[in-house]
Scaffold this active site. Structure first.
Site, mmCIF file in Angstrom:
data_model
loop_
_atom_site.group_PDB
_atom_site.id
_atom_site.type_symbol
_atom_site.label_atom_id
_atom_site.label_comp_id
_atom_site.label_asym_id
_atom_site.label_seq_id
_atom_site.Cartn_x
_atom_site.Cartn_y
_atom_site.Cartn_z
ATOM 1 N N SER A 269 0.825 -1.205 0.000
ATOM 2 C CA SER A 269 0.000 0.000 0.000
ATOM 3 C C SER A 269 0.866 1.264 0.000
ATOM 4 O O SER A 269 1.754 1.372 -0.836
ATOM 5 C CB SER A 269 -0.936 -0.064 1.215
ATOM 6 O OG SER A 269 -2.106 0.615 0.946
ATOM 7 N N LYS A 273 4.267 2.045 -2.361
ATOM 8 C CA LYS A 273 4.738 3.250 -3.072
ATOM 9 C C LYS A 273 6.172 3.526 -2.604
ATOM 10 O O LYS A 273 7.073 3.833 -3.388
ATOM 11 C CB LYS A 273 3.849 4.468 -2.741
ATOM 12 C CG LYS A 273 2.326 4.258 -2.883
ATOM 13 C CD LYS A 273 1.568 5.570 -2.612
ATOM 14 C CE LYS A 273 0.155 5.439 -2.058
ATOM 15 N NZ LYS A 273 -0.834 4.744 -2.817
ATOM 16 N N TRP A 360 -9.783 0.541 -5.540
ATOM 17 C CA TRP A 360 -9.241 1.868 -5.204
ATOM 18 C C TRP A 360 -7.800 2.006 -5.724
ATOM 19 O O TRP A 360 -7.362 3.075 -6.103
ATOM 20 C CB TRP A 360 -9.298 2.021 -3.676
ATOM 21 C CG TRP A 360 -8.920 3.362 -3.125
ATOM 22 C CD1 TRP A 360 -7.956 3.613 -2.194
ATOM 23 C CD2 TRP A 360 -9.514 4.634 -3.409
ATOM 24 N NE1 TRP A 360 -7.911 4.947 -1.900
ATOM 25 C CE2 TRP A 360 -8.848 5.604 -2.633
ATOM 26 C CE3 TRP A 360 -10.541 5.053 -4.273
ATOM 27 C CZ2 TRP A 360 -9.170 6.962 -2.670
ATOM 28 C CZ3 TRP A 360 -10.857 6.413 -4.315
ATOM 29 C CH2 TRP A 360 -10.174 7.341 -3.521
ATOM 30 N N HIS A 410 -7.604 -5.630 -0.460
ATOM 31 C CA HIS A 410 -6.366 -4.891 -0.205
ATOM 32 C C HIS A 410 -5.644 -5.479 1.012
ATOM 33 O O HIS A 410 -6.064 -5.269 2.146
ATOM 34 C CB HIS A 410 -6.771 -3.445 0.064
ATOM 35 C CG HIS A 410 -5.640 -2.504 0.193
ATOM 36 N ND1 HIS A 410 -4.828 -2.182 -0.863
ATOM 37 C CD2 HIS A 410 -5.172 -1.802 1.251
ATOM 38 C CE1 HIS A 410 -3.921 -1.315 -0.464
ATOM 39 N NE2 HIS A 410 -4.110 -1.067 0.811
#
Ligand code: GCU
Length: 431
Positions: A269, A273, A360, A410
């Site tokens: 998540s 990044k 998302w 997720h």
């Protein structure tokens, strides 16, 4: 009405962001959120192989010219520039102890960024497999809730850092109730039994994850006289967390049990990044893994699907550099897109993973970004994904660029880790 709906959507996004439980998060909705593939748009992507109008045709030109240029764009416009390691950095290494019923050696290392008392420190937790030839390859990743949450082992020091309040966290401090809470995301036994070390640290040790104008964490250590916050092209929190990963690697380079030339950087998540940016900034990382990193990570920004650059900047104003805000309502003006971030890993192995219900994060946009990084790998004579179409769920693909979309939401799961370990076996060669 529209304002109300927008507000509701924003609240949902914040709730999703703040809930760090491993269960699937709610997928934010609202008039500004698109999940319809027919409305995504077809903005052309910037070409990673065209430097100021000239085509890059070989690996040497990529390395000497185009890669530095792209890295510079990501630094100045997206994540912000990070400082060199502090000269005063020190490591305090605890005595090793036996862990996991004798299957591993556990060690805790305090990384002190400054000599100033009370200055920020990062506590690294390291498990090294026993009974195998050392040095071993390793996975290094930041965790969301403290090192004591990755495994129920009562010997792991309970984090005393600031933490977001939630179950078992009282007045922003973790309690014993949170021990082992994130264990499903960190299958330590499996990792160790496959011959890999695992190193992890709490991301909030580097910079607590809230917008305080960069007064806490590592940022103030580097302010010039009179400076009170990073300049528009200087590091936000993601770059700071990535910088922290490099400082953990600085330590691992001094540890004889771990092979510093075979370290995979991994994150989920917002920390996915972070892992991608760490791998771009620091080529000492031999492999890069992005798990469900989404917008600002592996997903293409030019696709209007799920989270957008504008929403990222509004809900998490501290994650990126201030210059990134220029693109909130004009993503087309961005001189880069996220396939170029993935390409900055080349020629090193990189794995991008998505989850089908994690809309998302735009799972298809993550695949397309990995796909669009292929031409850079091709310059090195390396094969990328080996498929043209988005693969079916739970079907890993790819050679030097790995990819899968897992069924479910997720999260970072045992299935994901299994694929990363297989990929690492191929590229980092653990016995
Ligand atoms: C939010 C945010 C994402 C981020 C995620 C996380 O959902 O919108 O960009 O990846 O939080 O880090 O959990």
């Amino acid at each position: 009405m529209r304002t109300m709906m927008l507000r509701h959507a924003a609240l949902l996004a914040i709730a999703a962001a703040l809930t760090l439980s491993p269960v699937a998060r709610a997928q934010p909705t609202g008039p500004d959120v698109n999940y319809d593939e027919s409305r995504v748009g077809e903005l052309p992507l910037p070409d990673p192989l065209v430097a100021w109008g000239t085509e890059v045709k070989d690996a040497a030109t990529w390395r000497q010219r185009r890669r530095p240029e792209i890295l510079e764009l990501f630094r100045a416009q997206v994540y912000g520039r990070s400082p060199a390691p502090p000269a005063e950095m020190r490591f305090e290494v605890d005595a090793p102890v036996s862990a996991l019923d004798g299957k591993a050696t556990r060690r805790e290392i305090r990384i002190l960024f400054t000599e100033r008392p009370g200055g920020p420190v990062m506590d690294l937790l390291l498990f090294v497999p026993n009974g195998v030839e050392r040095p071993v390859p390793a996975f290094l990743g930041l965790n969301f809730q403290g090192n004591h949450t990755v495994h129920p082992d009562p010997g792991i020091t309970l984090s005393s850092s600031w933490m977001r309040d939630g179950p078992g966290v009282v007045d922003h401090r973790a309690t014993e109730a949170t021990r082992g809470r994130a264990a499903s995301r960190w299958p330590v036994e499996t990792i160790v039994s496959r011959g890999y070390a695992l190193a992890t640290a709490y991301y909030g040790d580097i910079d607590p994850d809230f917008d305080d104008g960069f007064q806490n964490g590592v940022h103030p250590l580097f302010y010039r006289e009179g400076q009170t916050r990073p300049d528009a092209d200087e590091w936000g929190s993601i770059a700071a967390w990535a910088w922290g990963l490099s400082r953990a690697l600085d330590y691992l380079e001094t540890d004889n049990d771990v092979d510093a030339d075979r370290i995979a950087v991994i994150g989920h998540s917002r920390l996915g990044k972070t892992a991608l940016w760490a791998g771009a900034e620091d080529e000492r990382f031999a492999m890069v893994v992005s798990n469900d990193s989404g917008e600002g990570g592996a997903a293409l920004s030019r696709r209007w699907y799920g989270e957008t650059v504008g929403r990222l900047n509004r809900v998490f104003p501290h994650w990126f550099c201030a210059n990134y805000r220029q693109y909130s309502d004009d993503v087309e003006a961005l001189p880069v897109d996220q396939h170029m971030l993935i390409a900055l890993a080349a020629p090193r192995p990189v794995y991008v993973a998505s989850a089908l219900e994690d809309r998302w994060a735009d799972p298809r946009g993550e695949f397309l970004a990995a796909k669009a990084a292929e031409p850079v790998y091709a310059l090195f004579g390396l094969e990328g994904l080996g498929v043209e179409e988005w693969p079916p769920p739970d079907t890993p693909v790819g050679d030097v660029i790995g990819y899968h979309v897992r069924r479910g939401g997720h999260d970072l799961t045992a299935y994901d880790w299994g694929r990363y370990l297989d990929f690492a076996d191929r590229h980092l060669g653990s016995e």
